[in-house]
Write a protein that holds these residues in place. Structure first.
Motif, mmCIF file in Angstrom:
data_model
loop_
_atom_site.group_PDB
_atom_site.id
_atom_site.type_symbol
_atom_site.label_atom_id
_atom_site.label_comp_id
_atom_site.label_asym_id
_atom_site.label_seq_id
_atom_site.Cartn_x
_atom_site.Cartn_y
_atom_site.Cartn_z
ATOM 1 N N LYS A 227 0.792 -1.223 0.000
ATOM 2 C CA LYS A 227 0.000 0.000 0.000
ATOM 3 C C LYS A 227 0.827 1.278 0.000
ATOM 4 C CE LYS A 227 -4.563 -1.164 1.859
ATOM 5 N NZ LYS A 227 -5.532 -0.921 2.946
ATOM 6 N N ASN A 228 2.140 1.172 0.154
ATOM 7 C CA ASN A 228 2.949 2.382 0.049
ATOM 8 C C ASN A 228 3.065 2.854 -1.393
ATOM 9 O OD1 ASN A 228 4.777 0.081 -0.490
ATOM 10 N ND2 ASN A 228 6.364 1.658 -0.600
ATOM 11 N N GLN A 229 2.733 1.980 -2.349
ATOM 12 C CA GLN A 229 2.765 2.340 -3.763
ATOM 13 C C GLN A 229 1.489 3.084 -4.159
ATOM 14 O OE1 GLN A 229 3.100 -1.603 -5.381
ATOM 15 N NE2 GLN A 229 5.287 -1.775 -4.937
ATOM 16 N N ILE A 230 1.640 4.027 -5.060
ATOM 17 C CA ILE A 230 0.485 4.760 -5.575
ATOM 18 C C ILE A 230 -0.186 3.919 -6.649
ATOM 19 C CG2 ILE A 230 -0.229 6.795 -6.896
ATOM 20 C CD1 ILE A 230 2.033 8.333 -5.546
ATOM 21 N N ASN A 231 -1.488 3.720 -6.502
ATOM 22 C CA ASN A 231 -2.258 3.058 -7.548
ATOM 23 C C ASN A 231 -3.233 4.055 -8.174
ATOM 24 O OD1 ASN A 231 -4.271 3.313 -5.647
ATOM 25 N ND2 ASN A 231 -4.652 1.117 -5.404
ATOM 26 N N LYS A 232 -4.088 3.567 -9.024
ATOM 27 C CA LYS A 232 -5.021 4.434 -9.738
ATOM 28 C C LYS A 232 -5.906 5.216 -8.776
ATOM 29 C CE LYS A 232 -8.740 4.301 -13.209
ATOM 30 N NZ LYS A 232 -9.499 3.420 -14.151
ATOM 31 N N SER A 233 -6.411 4.569 -7.744
ATOM 32 C CA SER A 233 -7.310 5.236 -6.805
ATOM 33 C C SER A 233 -6.614 6.372 -6.066
ATOM 34 C CB SER A 233 -7.865 4.231 -5.789
ATOM 35 O OG SER A 233 -8.692 3.283 -6.412
ATOM 36 N N VAL A 234 -5.364 6.153 -5.677
ATOM 37 C CA VAL A 234 -4.625 7.205 -4.985
ATOM 38 C C VAL A 234 -4.379 8.382 -5.924
ATOM 39 C CG1 VAL A 234 -2.446 7.776 -3.836
ATOM 40 C CG2 VAL A 234 -3.579 5.594 -3.361
ATOM 41 N N ALA A 235 -4.062 8.093 -7.173
ATOM 42 C CA ALA A 235 -3.890 9.167 -8.152
ATOM 43 C C ALA A 235 -5.198 9.932 -8.347
ATOM 44 C CB ALA A 235 -3.400 8.591 -9.480
ATOM 45 N N GLN A 236 -6.315 9.211 -8.399
ATOM 46 C CA GLN A 236 -7.615 9.876 -8.523
ATOM 47 C C GLN A 236 -7.902 10.751 -7.302
ATOM 48 O OE1 GLN A 236 -9.820 6.179 -9.194
ATOM 49 N NE2 GLN A 236 -10.498 6.970 -11.182
ATOM 50 N N GLY A 237 -7.613 10.227 -6.126
ATOM 51 C CA GLY A 237 -7.841 10.993 -4.913
ATOM 52 C C GLY A 237 -6.990 12.244 -4.865
ATOM 53 N N THR A 238 -5.740 12.133 -5.284
ATOM 54 C CA THR A 238 -4.855 13.297 -5.307
ATOM 55 C C THR A 238 -5.342 14.330 -6.311
ATOM 56 O OG1 THR A 238 -3.002 11.843 -4.720
ATOM 57 C CG2 THR A 238 -2.457 14.035 -5.559
ATOM 58 N N LEU A 239 -5.771 13.874 -7.475
ATOM 59 C CA LEU A 239 -6.292 14.812 -8.472
ATOM 60 C C LEU A 239 -7.576 15.476 -7.976
ATOM 61 C CD1 LEU A 239 -6.093 16.127 -11.234
ATOM 62 C CD2 LEU A 239 -7.168 14.083 -12.234
ATOM 63 N N ALA A 240 -8.383 14.754 -7.232
ATOM 64 C CA ALA A 240 -9.593 15.352 -6.657
ATOM 65 C C ALA A 240 -9.222 16.509 -5.726
ATOM 66 C CB ALA A 240 -10.406 14.304 -5.909
ATOM 67 N N TYR A 241 -8.184 16.330 -4.915
ATOM 68 C CA TYR A 241 -7.721 17.413 -4.046
ATOM 69 C C TYR A 241 -7.233 18.608 -4.861
ATOM 70 C CZ TYR A 241 -7.939 15.132 0.541
ATOM 71 O OH TYR A 241 -8.370 14.558 1.718
ATOM 72 N N VAL A 242 -6.530 18.328 -5.945
ATOM 73 C CA VAL A 242 -6.033 19.416 -6.802
ATOM 74 C C VAL A 242 -7.206 20.199 -7.384
ATOM 75 C CG1 VAL A 242 -4.815 19.927 -8.955
ATOM 76 C CG2 VAL A 242 -3.850 18.273 -7.338
ATOM 77 N N TYR A 243 -8.174 19.502 -7.954
ATOM 78 C CA TYR A 243 -9.332 20.195 -8.531
ATOM 79 C C TYR A 243 -10.111 20.953 -7.456
ATOM 80 C CZ TYR A 243 -9.106 18.299 -13.291
ATOM 81 O OH TYR A 243 -8.747 18.012 -14.586
ATOM 82 N N ALA A 244 -10.268 20.357 -6.283
ATOM 83 C CA ALA A 244 -10.979 21.050 -5.208
ATOM 84 C C ALA A 244 -10.226 22.296 -4.786
ATOM 85 C CB ALA A 244 -11.170 20.113 -4.014
ATOM 86 N N GLY A 245 -8.891 22.221 -4.779
ATOM 87 C CA GLY A 245 -8.094 23.367 -4.391
ATOM 88 C C GLY A 245 -8.226 24.545 -5.324
ATOM 89 N N MET A 246 -8.635 24.297 -6.565
ATOM 90 C CA MET A 246 -8.827 25.378 -7.532
ATOM 91 C C MET A 246 -10.304 25.667 -7.789
ATOM 92 S SD MET A 246 -7.542 23.291 -10.945
ATOM 93 C CE MET A 246 -7.649 24.715 -12.027
ATOM 94 N N GLY A 247 -11.180 24.951 -7.088
ATOM 95 C CA GLY A 247 -12.606 25.228 -7.203
ATOM 96 C C GLY A 247 -13.294 24.562 -8.369
ATOM 97 N N ASN A 248 -12.682 23.534 -8.949
ATOM 98 C CA ASN A 248 -13.331 22.779 -10.021
ATOM 99 C C ASN A 248 -14.085 21.613 -9.366
ATOM 100 O OD1 ASN A 248 -14.052 21.103 -12.174
ATOM 101 N ND2 ASN A 248 -12.257 21.663 -13.376
ATOM 102 N N TRP A 249 -15.288 21.910 -8.938
ATOM 103 C CA TRP A 249 -16.048 20.956 -8.130
ATOM 104 C C TRP A 249 -16.633 19.823 -8.954
ATOM 105 C CZ3 TRP A 249 -14.466 21.532 -3.563
ATOM 106 C CH2 TRP A 249 -14.123 22.809 -3.082
ATOM 107 N N THR A 250 -16.887 20.062 -10.228
ATOM 108 C CA THR A 250 -17.429 19.007 -11.081
ATOM 109 C C THR A 250 -16.444 17.854 -11.189
ATOM 110 O OG1 THR A 250 -18.740 20.596 -12.352
ATOM 111 C CG2 THR A 250 -18.286 18.467 -13.388
ATOM 112 N N GLU A 251 -15.181 18.192 -11.465
ATOM 113 C CA GLU A 251 -14.164 17.150 -11.578
ATOM 114 C C GLU A 251 -13.895 16.489 -10.224
ATOM 115 O OE1 GLU A 251 -12.958 15.920 -14.214
ATOM 116 O OE2 GLU A 251 -13.588 17.374 -15.719
#
Length: 493
Positions: A227-251
């Motif tokens: 679990k220390n490795q990044i998988n697809k879900s972790v990448a999706q979760g990280t991108l969700a934080y990025v979009y939320a940080g810029m106010g792109n709530w749809t993504e």
């Protein structure tokens, strides 16, 4: 956006002297087990295991001590900076302080003085990860290449994800708020990049989005071995934080929904909520690391700083407690209230004695750390999904996600059905603070919600003082030696 580091002319002069003698200490620090980029590239085509070993070295950096360039006892990788974030947002109180760790951070000395070392440590740590990821990306052909072998695609996906993750933390720590046109940080996309000017927030967010979008594609079909490795879900979760940080709530809503519906993770049960948060195999942990004796962690660790059952600072006199006002706001029938010691006569009053603990439960007992580190949980996705949908006006979807968490924490979540609009958003923010206390994520929520924080009576400083989310005191300064040794930064301040 604050104008940071108005540098004296003598410091600017010192910066210019380094124009042809740039300090390599900041960015030359890929793990010692790394081969050179040329060696890795030569081996990559026929032996993906070489690059896999390089990626393993990057993951090791996340929990190693002194990766921020010091021998300080708050310098131990990602979880060290999670403590910074929890303290800056005010939800984690430094309630006793016998050894002086974190005192200057909580008094806002560090965040208003670029010469303080706590500005340097996360800067060096995250740029060290970026440089290391860039070495792997270069070895696989560079920024615009998609490797042929699946094994190398998966390594490229992980490297781009960790680079984006590092840039995200830098954007949050070193800027007051999301301002697309504000110049905030240098951007490096190859290992050859060593010094560069600050670029705009938008440029950095564009790279993060590109990296993580590609990562999600590259990691499709990847089954990790730990679990220390990044998988697809972790990448999706990280991108969700990025979009939320810029106010792109749809993504953000779409990505968190994808993680939730993937079936790969389950929310923590009531038992797991007071179960120690110490085992990477917990089903709701999306990303974390299995700490073993071989890792050599002891009192200099996240557990040492937070857990009273570990032989270190939390036990010996540097207490990290839940903010008193936040604790008092928790309903008596909420299981999360029992995570904290409610005994005002105890030295350990309001410490997370039943949220984070060594299973042995002997005060000061764990001398060599084997309890695990958590980086991301699926509960974060439910709460971020609720926030995103509430901001989109999809109150029904927001309530569903929020109630999924609450149904495992309180006897009834029916009161949520009456919430809408700002009241619903406020409740999501509040529940985010409760659920994720001590996990380093409430700082991001504070910024997204443009909150004003007020410290409770158990903090050692600034009690009752209202501080807005974008106050200069709540973000770090570009560190002194970066200004001195990067001529582009020195001339920009």
């Amino acid at each position: 956006m604050k104008t940071k580091n108005k540098i004296l002319s003598t410091i600017v002069a010192a910066s210019m002297l380094t124009l042809f003698n740039c300090n390599e200490d900041f960015l030359d620090t890929e793990p010692t087990e790394f081969l050179t980029a040329e060696q890795v590239a030569e081996a990559a085509a026929n032996n993906p295991g070489v690059i896999a070993g390089s990626m393993a070295g990057i993951y090791t950096l996340q929990f190693q001590t002194e990766t921020g360039g010091s021998d300080d006892h708050d310098d131990f990788g990602q979880k060290g900076y999670d403590i910074y974030l929890d303290m800056l947002c005010g939800d984690m109180a430094l309630s006793t302080n016998g050894y002086n760790w974190y005192r200057s951070l909580t008094e806002y000395q560090d965040t208003q003085d670029f010469t303080q070392i706590r500005n340097r440590k996360p800067w060096r740590y995250y740029y060290r990860l970026i440089r290391s990821a860039n070495t792997v990306i270069d070895a696989l052909g560079g920024q615009d290449v998609t490797p042929d072998l699946d094994a190398n695609k998966w390594i490229m996906g992980q490297a781009k994800a960790i680079r984006a993750h590092s840039y995200f933390y830098l954007t949050q720590l070193y800027s007051n708020k999301y301002e697309p046109n504000a110049e905030i940080l240098p951007l490096y996309t190859t290992a050859a990049d060593q010094n560069g000017p600050k670029v705009t927030t938008q440029v950095i967010f564009d790279l993060m989005i590109s990296d993580l979008t590609e990562s999600i594609t590259l990691l499709d079909g990847f089954t990790r071995t730990a679990k220390n490795q990044i998988n697809k879900s972790v990448a999706q979760g990280t991108l969700a934080y990025v979009y939320a940080g810029m106010g792109n709530w749809t993504e953000a809503a779409a990505l968190t929904n994808d993680v939730i519906t993937s079936g790969g993770y389950s929310l923590a049960t009531s038992a797991e909520t007071v179960g120690g948060f110490n085992d990477v195999n917990t089903p709701g942990w999306m990303w974390g690391v299995d700490i073993t004796l071989d890792n050599g962690l002891d009192l200099v660790s996240w557990w040492g700083q937070v857990d009273v059952y570990t032989y270190s600072y939390a036990w010996a006199g540097d207490s990290k407690a839940i903010d008193l006002d936040l604790y008092n706001s928790i309903p008596a029938n909420d299981i999360r209230k029992s995570q904290f010691l409610n005994d005002p006569s105890s030295t350990y009053y309001l410490l997370p004695f039943s949220k984070f603990y060594d299973p042995g439960r002997v005060v000061g007992g764990q001398r060599n750390v084997t309890t695990d580190y958590v980086y991301m949980r699926v509960a974060e996705m439910y709460l971020l999904n609720a926030e995103a949908n509430a901001r989109l006006g999809a109150d029904g979807l927001a309530r569903t996600s929020l109630k999924s968490v609450l149904d495992l924490r309180v006897p009834t979540s029916a009161y949520v059905d009456a919430l809408s609009g700002q009241a619903l958003l406020d409740e999501v923010y509040y529940q985010t603070r409760l659920e994720l206390w001590g996990e380093g994520k409430s700082y991001f929520a504070m910024k997204r919600n443009q909150a004003t924080i007020t410290r409770g009576a158990n903090h050692l400083s600034n009690v009752g003082v209202q501080t807005a989310y974008d106050d200069e005191k709540l973000s770090l300064e570009i560190p002194e030696d970066e200004i001195q040794n990067n001529p582009f930064i020195g001339t920009q301040n």
